[in-house]
Design a protein around this motif. Sequence first.
Motif, mmCIF file in Angstrom:
data_model
loop_
_atom_site.group_PDB
_atom_site.id
_atom_site.type_symbol
_atom_site.label_atom_id
_atom_site.label_comp_id
_atom_site.label_asym_id
_atom_site.label_seq_id
_atom_site.Cartn_x
_atom_site.Cartn_y
_atom_site.Cartn_z
ATOM 1 N N MET A 256 0.986 -1.547 0.295
ATOM 2 C CA MET A 256 -0.600 -0.074 0.025
ATOM 3 C C MET A 256 0.482 1.287 0.163
ATOM 4 S SD MET A 256 -2.744 1.156 2.467
ATOM 5 C CE MET A 256 -3.585 -0.291 2.660
ATOM 6 N N PRO A 257 0.728 2.653 -1.004
ATOM 7 C CA PRO A 257 1.550 3.764 -0.704
ATOM 8 C C PRO A 257 1.762 4.165 0.784
ATOM 9 C CG PRO A 257 -0.051 4.088 -2.902
ATOM 10 C CD PRO A 257 -0.555 2.025 -1.924
ATOM 11 N N LEU A 258 2.421 4.756 0.715
ATOM 12 C CA LEU A 258 2.459 5.888 2.040
ATOM 13 C C LEU A 258 1.865 6.536 2.257
ATOM 14 C CD1 LEU A 258 6.543 6.379 2.518
ATOM 15 C CD2 LEU A 258 4.316 4.384 3.469
ATOM 16 N N MET A 259 0.606 7.093 1.734
ATOM 17 C CA MET A 259 -0.297 8.335 1.501
ATOM 18 C C MET A 259 -1.524 7.372 2.027
ATOM 19 S SD MET A 259 -0.644 11.294 1.658
ATOM 20 C CE MET A 259 -2.672 11.209 2.854
ATOM 21 N N ALA A 262 -1.504 6.157 5.111
ATOM 22 C CA ALA A 262 -1.530 6.860 5.990
ATOM 23 C C ALA A 262 -3.262 7.813 6.427
ATOM 24 C CB ALA A 262 -1.198 8.360 5.907
ATOM 25 N N ARG A 263 -4.255 7.693 5.346
ATOM 26 C CA ARG A 263 -5.385 7.777 4.974
ATOM 27 C C ARG A 263 -6.138 6.716 6.206
ATOM 28 N NH1 ARG A 263 -5.498 9.208 -0.844
ATOM 29 N NH2 ARG A 263 -5.236 11.724 -0.819
ATOM 30 N N GLU A 264 -5.286 5.498 5.801
ATOM 31 C CA GLU A 264 -5.854 4.141 6.706
ATOM 32 C C GLU A 264 -5.740 4.854 8.370
ATOM 33 O OE1 GLU A 264 -7.586 -0.219 6.663
ATOM 34 O OE2 GLU A 264 -7.250 1.894 4.711
ATOM 35 N N LEU A 265 -5.084 5.104 8.544
ATOM 36 C CA LEU A 265 -4.757 5.377 10.078
ATOM 37 C C LEU A 265 -5.291 6.121 11.232
ATOM 38 C CD1 LEU A 265 -0.777 3.916 10.166
ATOM 39 C CD2 LEU A 265 -3.033 2.620 11.122
ATOM 40 N N GLY A 266 -5.778 7.789 9.923
ATOM 41 C CA GLY A 266 -6.069 8.530 10.345
ATOM 42 C C GLY A 266 -5.364 9.301 10.311
ATOM 43 N N TYR A 267 -4.136 9.739 9.452
ATOM 44 C CA TYR A 267 -3.389 10.805 9.328
ATOM 45 C C TYR A 267 -4.004 11.838 8.470
ATOM 46 C CZ TYR A 267 0.121 8.749 13.153
ATOM 47 O OH TYR A 267 0.146 7.931 14.312
ATOM 48 N N SER A 268 -3.785 12.961 9.068
ATOM 49 C CA SER A 268 -4.043 13.761 7.692
ATOM 50 C C SER A 268 -3.453 13.794 6.159
ATOM 51 C CB SER A 268 -4.009 15.042 7.974
ATOM 52 O OG SER A 268 -2.986 16.247 8.200
ATOM 53 N N SER A 269 -2.275 13.395 6.454
ATOM 54 C CA SER A 269 -0.574 13.638 5.088
ATOM 55 C C SER A 269 0.486 12.911 5.374
ATOM 56 C CB SER A 269 -0.599 14.904 4.775
ATOM 57 O OG SER A 269 0.309 15.199 6.245
ATOM 58 N N GLU A 270 0.693 11.884 4.436
ATOM 59 C CA GLU A 270 2.536 11.549 4.376
ATOM 60 C C GLU A 270 3.597 12.042 4.904
ATOM 61 O OE1 GLU A 270 5.173 9.817 1.880
ATOM 62 O OE2 GLU A 270 3.759 9.627 1.027
ATOM 63 N N PHE A 271 3.237 13.553 5.417
ATOM 64 C CA PHE A 271 4.016 13.794 6.705
ATOM 65 C C PHE A 271 3.844 13.930 7.535
ATOM 66 C CE2 PHE A 271 5.238 17.769 9.009
ATOM 67 C CZ PHE A 271 7.042 17.561 8.485
ATOM 68 N N ARG A 287 11.391 3.170 4.751
ATOM 69 C CA ARG A 287 13.054 2.808 5.322
ATOM 70 C C ARG A 287 12.789 1.613 6.364
ATOM 71 N NH1 ARG A 287 17.754 5.765 8.489
ATOM 72 N NH2 ARG A 287 18.336 3.557 8.040
ATOM 73 N N PHE A 288 11.538 1.657 7.494
ATOM 74 C CA PHE A 288 11.062 0.262 7.952
ATOM 75 C C PHE A 288 10.676 -1.160 6.152
ATOM 76 C CE2 PHE A 288 7.696 -2.104 9.414
ATOM 77 C CZ PHE A 288 8.022 -2.675 11.311
ATOM 78 N N ARG A 289 10.199 -0.797 6.028
ATOM 79 C CA ARG A 289 9.785 -1.120 4.987
ATOM 80 C C ARG A 289 10.984 -2.543 4.543
ATOM 81 N NH1 ARG A 289 5.034 0.707 1.032
ATOM 82 N NH2 ARG A 289 3.432 -0.089 2.492
ATOM 83 N N ASP A 290 11.622 -1.160 3.972
ATOM 84 C CA ASP A 290 12.265 -2.075 2.842
ATOM 85 C C ASP A 290 13.320 -2.926 3.960
ATOM 86 O OD1 ASP A 290 12.223 -1.286 0.842
ATOM 87 O OD2 ASP A 290 13.224 1.075 1.415
ATOM 88 N N SER A 291 14.085 -2.124 5.105
ATOM 89 C CA SER A 291 14.101 -3.373 6.420
ATOM 90 C C SER A 291 13.584 -4.969 6.329
ATOM 91 C CB SER A 291 14.462 -3.148 7.637
ATOM 92 O OG SER A 291 13.913 -2.678 8.257
ATOM 93 N N SER A 292 12.333 -4.260 6.919
ATOM 94 C CA SER A 292 10.941 -5.633 7.188
ATOM 95 C C SER A 292 10.802 -7.019 5.840
ATOM 96 C CB SER A 292 10.205 -5.562 7.122
ATOM 97 O OG SER A 292 9.933 -4.442 8.016
ATOM 98 N N ARG A 293 11.452 -6.396 4.219
ATOM 99 C CA ARG A 293 11.421 -7.330 3.433
ATOM 100 C C ARG A 293 13.161 -7.901 3.916
ATOM 101 N NH1 ARG A 293 8.944 -3.596 -0.894
ATOM 102 N NH2 ARG A 293 6.089 -3.765 -0.287
ATOM 103 N N THR A 294 13.512 -7.174 3.822
ATOM 104 C CA THR A 294 15.476 -7.788 4.051
ATOM 105 C C THR A 294 15.042 -9.186 4.601
ATOM 106 O OG1 THR A 294 16.396 -5.612 3.570
ATOM 107 C CG2 THR A 294 17.972 -7.791 4.677
ATOM 108 N N ASP A 295 14.362 -8.911 6.454
ATOM 109 C CA ASP A 295 14.447 -9.974 7.091
ATOM 110 C C ASP A 295 13.941 -10.881 7.043
ATOM 111 O OD1 ASP A 295 15.635 -7.759 9.250
ATOM 112 O OD2 ASP A 295 13.349 -7.431 9.407
ATOM 113 N N ARG A 296 12.748 -10.776 5.956
ATOM 114 C CA ARG A 296 11.598 -11.752 5.924
ATOM 115 C C ARG A 296 13.220 -12.449 5.089
ATOM 116 N NH1 ARG A 296 7.548 -8.387 5.313
ATOM 117 N NH2 ARG A 296 7.672 -8.838 3.069
ATOM 118 N N ARG A 297 14.055 -12.642 3.482
ATOM 119 C CA ARG A 297 14.820 -13.665 2.978
ATOM 120 C C ARG A 297 15.797 -14.216 4.289
ATOM 121 N NH1 ARG A 297 14.719 -8.875 -0.765
ATOM 122 N NH2 ARG A 297 16.355 -8.318 0.569
ATOM 123 N N VAL A 298 15.520 -13.702 5.025
ATOM 124 C CA VAL A 298 17.195 -15.030 6.432
ATOM 125 C C VAL A 298 15.676 -15.715 6.875
ATOM 126 C CG1 VAL A 298 18.375 -14.417 8.261
ATOM 127 C CG2 VAL A 298 18.149 -12.269 6.818
#
Length: 302
Positions: A256-259, A262-271, A287-298
């Motif tokens: 899911m795109p970051l924006m 953000a909307r799914e969780l009730g934040y007014s903006s991606e920022f 970066r959290f998403r990228d590191s999580s994908r790296t962790d799944r490969r281990v």
Amino acid sequence: MDILSEVIGSIRTGQVYARRVEETGSWGWRYDEFTGSGFHVVLRGQGWLLTEDAPPRALRVGDVVLITRGARHGLSSEPCALYDLPPEPTGPPPPLPGPTEFEFLCGAYRLPNGKVHDYLTTLPELIVASSERGGPQATTLAELLLADLSAPRPGAEATRSALADLLLMHVLRQWLRENGTTDGPYTDDPVVARALRHIHSAPHRNWTVAELSTAAGMSRTAFTRRFTRVLGKPPRDYLTGVRLSRAERLLREGDMPLMAVARELGYSSEFAFGAAFRRAHGISPGRFRDSSRTDRRVPAIR
């Protein structure tokens, strides 16, 4: 989404580790604090659970110890002081020369870039699910997990994670059932419990303290003071924690795109979402998403 499904989903954002431990004679290990949740399932023999501030507790076959948020504790062949035990060894334990007297499954969900779900902070640090009341389900799940550890098969990674999830769900359900609550975060304070049910049913909603205090039937000042005393943080901070726990799951499990997150969780903006996430985790959502994908490969379960 019901609260236990949300909690298990948030825990799953970390790597799952599990291994069989066998001991004989006089033995004992201290497990130090970590970020995440863990469990021990007694498969054979008798031992003792040790903590910093409670008497030793006897453990028998089928008992499960759930470490809700990484608290320091110990397991031993006999009652003793926690700090008399050496820290747990790293790496696979060496094989014992003869028959073993005590065997258990040791597992943990480690969250290197996250925090445990705020729901877990409302529970005791250590929960013991007794085999006398919980039936054979936990032992069966542990044996299935151990069988998959000893003889990896196609789909093993998904199977192991699912079995670990089921094991935790079983323990949480048993404990909540025994403590008289199944429809929301646990607390013996009925006023705070009503507010928590509102927050967890709709964390995307921008709940105000006024709305929550009205639902709880108290003034804003009295409600905020009581909520903070019970949970250790004010209502708005608790709501933020619930939102960000859900964000961890969305970032790890989907694209899911970051924006949209953000909307799914009730934040007014991606920022605004990114700023809140960095304050809590010290890392951006991307970066959290990228590191999580790296962790799944281990490989995580051994």
